[in-house]
Design a protein around this motif. Structure first.
Motif, short mmCIF file in Angstrom:
data_model
loop_
_atom_site.label_atom_id
_atom_site.label_comp_id
_atom_site.label_asym_id
_atom_site.label_seq_id
_atom_site.Cartn_x
_atom_site.Cartn_y
_atom_site.Cartn_z
N LEU A 181 0.93 -1.27 -0.07
CA LEU A 181 0.08 0.13 -0.13
C LEU A 181 0.91 1.20 0.11
O LEU A 181 0.75 2.34 -0.69
N PRO A 182 1.90 1.49 0.86
CA PRO A 182 2.77 2.48 0.58
C PRO A 182 3.29 2.75 -0.66
O PRO A 182 3.36 3.90 -1.26
N VAL A 183 3.71 1.73 -1.32
CA VAL A 183 4.48 2.14 -2.78
C VAL A 183 3.26 2.47 -3.48
O VAL A 183 3.47 3.07 -4.53
N GLY A 184 2.16 1.72 -3.64
CA GLY A 184 0.91 2.17 -4.26
C GLY A 184 0.61 3.67 -4.26
O GLY A 184 -0.03 4.24 -5.14
N SER A 185 0.70 4.11 -3.12
CA SER A 185 0.31 5.47 -2.47
C SER A 185 1.35 6.51 -3.37
O SER A 185 0.84 7.47 -3.85
N ILE A 186 2.55 6.17 -3.44
CA ILE A 186 3.47 7.04 -4.14
C ILE A 186 3.23 6.98 -5.67
O ILE A 186 3.06 8.03 -6.23
N TYR A 187 2.83 5.94 -5.86
CA TYR A 187 2.40 5.85 -7.71
C TYR A 187 1.19 6.60 -8.18
O TYR A 187 1.26 7.32 -8.91
N PHE A 188 0.05 6.14 -7.33
CA PHE A 188 -1.30 6.43 -7.61
C PHE A 188 -1.36 8.22 -7.19
O PHE A 188 -1.99 8.68 -8.05
N GLY A 189 -0.73 8.33 -6.25
CA GLY A 189 -0.50 9.74 -5.78
C GLY A 189 -0.13 10.62 -6.66
O GLY A 189 -0.92 11.75 -6.97
N SER A 190 0.98 10.24 -7.09
CA SER A 190 1.63 11.14 -8.16
C SER A 190 0.89 11.21 -9.46
O SER A 190 0.64 12.19 -9.90
N ASP A 191 0.24 10.33 -9.91
CA ASP A 191 -0.47 10.25 -10.96
C ASP A 191 -1.73 11.07 -10.83
O ASP A 191 -2.08 11.89 -11.73
N LEU A 192 -2.57 11.02 -9.72
CA LEU A 192 -3.56 11.75 -9.54
C LEU A 192 -3.21 13.31 -9.45
O LEU A 192 -3.91 14.22 -9.85
#
Length: 295
Positions: free
Chosen positions: A124-135
């Motif tokens: 989840l932390p790694v996904g937050s970095i990716y999806f948060g930056s994209d959003l």
């Protein structure tokens, strides 16, 4: 208007309070899960902000974006909501997590379930970095479509459109001038004009003497129909008056008085008197006969 605006503000404030309290409840469970998968005290404290914070960011992006970007934000919001729900559920099922007495990296007794839960919690932390930056990138590059002004009154709008479509000229544009397309009748053919091109002189052929009076009577009694050539225009008519046979004979005698007998031919008389070949031959025969009688 003020009442409607105040109601919206109150609704937003209530939503913020409810979300804050829900975050506090979820924060306790996510912090214990993070400690169980190996996070230290500081990382375990920040772990709930990574999961639930991205949920809040995806919610805001859903309100701003449109089309495919909005669909992507909704999927991120749904995925992290489901992940937070699973981790909170596991925290409720394992009482040892509350006091952090569970074995390190052990979230379930069944190994496949434990591996899946550990993978979910750590990814989840790694996904937050990716999806948060994209959003964030999608929100910053989003260009909202222009909103057309609402039509307050249909009659007023129709009148406005009618006024806009009125021409700015003080006078109306004159009607276009239509040219006269009447077809004029074609001119009637007036026959063939006599060619003015000089022809090559042809050597006269000697013929037996012919009485001019008899020749004229034969030509007059000819039954051969003449071809209608139409009216000859005045320009093509000769300005010289028509001469009679006697006038031609007198003129021929005057012109050929000093001519030798060898020069007294039908072609020579025709050129000198400007008459027809038939008249020239008749005059030639008459003049030769007179010269023969005089001799």
């Amino acid at each position: 208007m003020n009442l409607h605006r105040n109601g919206r503000r109150a609704l937003v404030a209530a939503l913020v309070i409810v979300v804050a309290m829900a975050f506090r409840v979820s924060w306790n469970a996510l912090r214990d899960i993070a400690g169980a998968v190996g996070a230290d005290a500081t990382a375990a404290t920040l772990y709930p902000f990574v999961v639930d914070g991205l949920m809040a960011l995806a919610l805001i992006a859903t309100l701003v974006l449109a089309g495919r970007d909005r669909t992507f934000a909704l999927r991120v919001l749904g995925t992290y909501t489901l992940a937070s729900l699973i981790l909170n559920y596991v925290h409720g099922l394992v009482p040892e997590l509350h006091g952090r007495t569970v074995d390190w990296g052990r979230l379930a007794d069944w190994d496949p379930a434990n591996w899946a839960l550990v993978l979910l919690a750590t990814s989840l932390p790694v996904g937050s970095i990716y999806f948060g930056s994209d959003l964030v990138a999608k929100v910053l590059h989003h260009r909202p479509a222009p909103i057309a002004p609402p039509i307050v009154n249909a009659e007023e709008s129709t009148e406005t459109i009618r006024n806009r479509s009125t021409a700015d000229l003080p006078e109306s544009t004159p009607a276009p001038i239509i040219p006269n397309v009447t077809v004029l009748p074609r001119p009637v053919a007036v026959g063939f004009l006599k060619s003015t091109v000089a022809t090559k002189p042809v050597k006269a052929i000697e013929a037996p003497p012919v009485d001019p009076i008899a020749a004229r009577s034969v030509a007059a009694e000819s039954s051969r129909p003449r071809r209608a050539t139409g009216r000859v225009p005045d320009v093509a008519k000769s300005t010289r008056p028509k001469r009679t046979a006697d006038e031609l004979l007198v003129e021929a005698r005057t012109v050929t008085a000093d001519w030798p007998d060898a020069k007294l031919t039908g072609e020579g008389i025709r050129r000198a008197l400007h008459t027809s070949p038939a008249n020239a031959r008749a005059l030639r025969d008459t003049l030769r006969a007179e010269r023969g009688a005089a001799a």
